[in-house]
Design a protein around this motif. Structure first.
Motif, PDB file in Angstrom:
ATOM      1  N   CYS A 210       0.855  -1.189   0.000  1.00 44.46           N
ATOM      2  CA  CYS A 210       0.000   0.000   0.000  1.00 44.46           C
ATOM      3  C   CYS A 210       0.893   1.242   0.000  1.00 44.46           C
ATOM      4  O   CYS A 210       1.495   1.587   1.007  1.00 44.46           O
ATOM      5  CB  CYS A 210      -0.900   0.008   1.234  1.00 44.46           C
TER       6      CYS A 210
ATOM      7  N   CYS B 224      -6.595   3.131  -6.734  1.00 42.98           N
ATOM      8  CA  CYS B 224      -6.403   4.414  -6.039  1.00 42.98           C
ATOM      9  C   CYS B 224      -5.394   5.304  -6.732  1.00 42.98           C
ATOM     10  O   CYS B 224      -4.633   4.864  -7.581  1.00 42.98           O
ATOM     11  CB  CYS B 224      -5.931   4.162  -4.615  1.00 42.98           C
TER      12      CYS B 224
ATOM     13  N   CYS C 292      -6.843   2.263   3.230  1.00 40.94           N
ATOM     14  CA  CYS C 292      -8.282   2.430   2.982  1.00 40.94           C
ATOM     15  C   CYS C 292      -9.111   1.453   3.802  1.00 40.94           C
ATOM     16  O   CYS C 292      -8.698   0.312   4.005  1.00 40.94           O
ATOM     17  CB  CYS C 292      -8.594   2.214   1.510  1.00 40.94           C
TER      18      CYS C 292
END
Ligand code: SF4
Length: 388
Positions: free
Chosen positions: A113, A168, A313
């Motif tokens: 991430c 994203c 998230c």
């Protein structure tokens, strides 16, 4: 727009490359290849009348080919590769730690991430040896595509336009990190979010509801159930556990689904018994606040974990800022998560180390996980960054 405000670290304003993509598709000299993140296949259908959680990967493949993409590949393939490296790192750190090596740093943190990686670089300069050095699946895919796959196809890396379809905007930032480029040629040329691809499909009259299924290209399209659960909270560490347990004990474990790692709590902690001498403490956090809480507890020594997964998230990538906006958010996230779990359950191969195409790539090019060659191609480093 919506994506920028939804980005948990509010870091990224990298633009929309849709027009560049459409232009590259009609440039004859360019070989355009795409990869799609695990989560995209269970979210994009919502914009075309499918229920959340329905796997439309074969429709995406057909849609991308109709646009003119030359090869439609899958990030999930590289998620299996990431697990090979990350599980080997975890096993290696654990073995050395148990043998009394005090230089070993635990926990190990999953590093796929980019929003979290950046957050750590900005706020926890003393903890940069916590994240796994394995590149994210997106970047592993792109390294293999431009350095190995290109060679097999007699292409130069500059002949390839490598496009990633991602949940994203933080992934745009990750793709633009200089360490993921060579002579200004980036491993991922650019990232499109799910929402950007939806708009491209709609603007060009491609309806995923109507289009016939097509297969994803091989070999960088074959994946196991472990790769697919990367798209939801707890999935990366569950995938790593499936493979690491074998590495630690030399035995195949019957357990595939680790219920204790699943669920919606923002910060959860589980214990997995490996043998009489070792019980793994694993932490999972999703969402900005909970994740920060977890890191602070680790830093102060209040909590000890062998391994942690952090996703910026809520829900993990199924809840990414580039995904379709859901009216009933909690219900939609639940369906998306179940969609990924259903794909995992439907597959015969559910451990990354069982992916035959991954075994081939080690035999042909990389020797074994954490080898010198694997380090060169598949690992990265982290930098102290000023807070903005
Ligand atoms: Fe992007 Fe969110 Fe997934 Fe992190 S958790 S990679 S910010 S979608």
């Amino acid at each position: 727009g919506a994506c920028v405000t939804a980005c948990p670290v509010n870091a990224i304003t990298y633009g929309d490359n849709s027009l560049l993509f459409l232009r590259d598709l009609v440039t004859p000299s360019k070989v355009v290849i795409t990869q799609m993140a695990p989560s995209v296949r269970v979210t994009i259908g919502e914009a075309f009348g499918f229920e959340a959680g329905v796997n439309v990967e074969k429709k995406i493949a057909a849609g991308l080919r109709a646009l003119g993409v030359d090869y439609v590949f899958d990030t999930t393939w590289a998620a299996d590769l990431t697990i090979m490296e990350e599980a080997a790192e975890l096993t290696d750190r654990l073995k050395r730690y148990l043998a009394g090596d005090e230089t070993v740093k635990l926990p190990i943190l999953t590093s796929c991430c980019p929003a979290w990686v950046k957050f750590i670089e900005q706020n926890y300069a003393d903890m940069l040896d916590v994240p796994s050095s394995s590149k994210s699946p997106m970047q592993m895919f792109a390294s293999v595509a431009k350095d190995l796959w290109s060679r097999e196809h007699n292409l130069d890396r500059t002949d390839i336009t490598s496009v990633a379809i991602m949940p994203c905007i933080a992934k745009k930032y990750e793709a633009a990190r200089p360490e993921f480029s060579r002579d200004l040629n980036y491993d991922v040329d650019y990232v499109l979010t799910t929402n950007e691809l939806i708009k491209i499909f709609k603007d060009t009259g491609i309806d995923l509801k109507e289009i016939e299924d097509e297969e994803i290209d091989q070999v960088m399209g074959e994946y196991t159930g472990a790769g697919i659960i990367f798209g939801r909270t707890g999935g990366v560490i569950e995938a790593a556990t499936r493979t690491a347990l074998e590495g630690l004990t030399g035995k195949k474990f019957d357990t595939i689904e680790f219920e204790c790692l699943r669920g919606w709590d923002g910060f959860r902690c589980s214990e997995i018994k490996v043998d009489d001498d070792l019980t793994l403490r694993i932490g999972v956090a999703h969402g900005l606040k909970e994740a920060k809480k977890m890191l602070d507890k680790i830093r102060s020594g209040e909590e000890f974990f062998h391994a942690i997964e952090i996703m910026a998230c809520t829900g993990g990538c199924i809840g990414g800022g580039g995904q379709p906006k859901a009216k009933k958010r909690a219900e939609t996230l639940e369906k998306r998560m179940e969609g990924l779990n259903n794909i995992d359950r439907s597959l015969t191969l559910r451990r990354s180390n069982e992916n035959p195409t991954i075994q081939v790539i080690y035999d042909k090019y990389l020797d074994y996980p954490l080898s010198h060659k694997a380090h060169e191609l598949l690992h990265t480093q982290y930098f102290v960054r000023p807070k903005k």
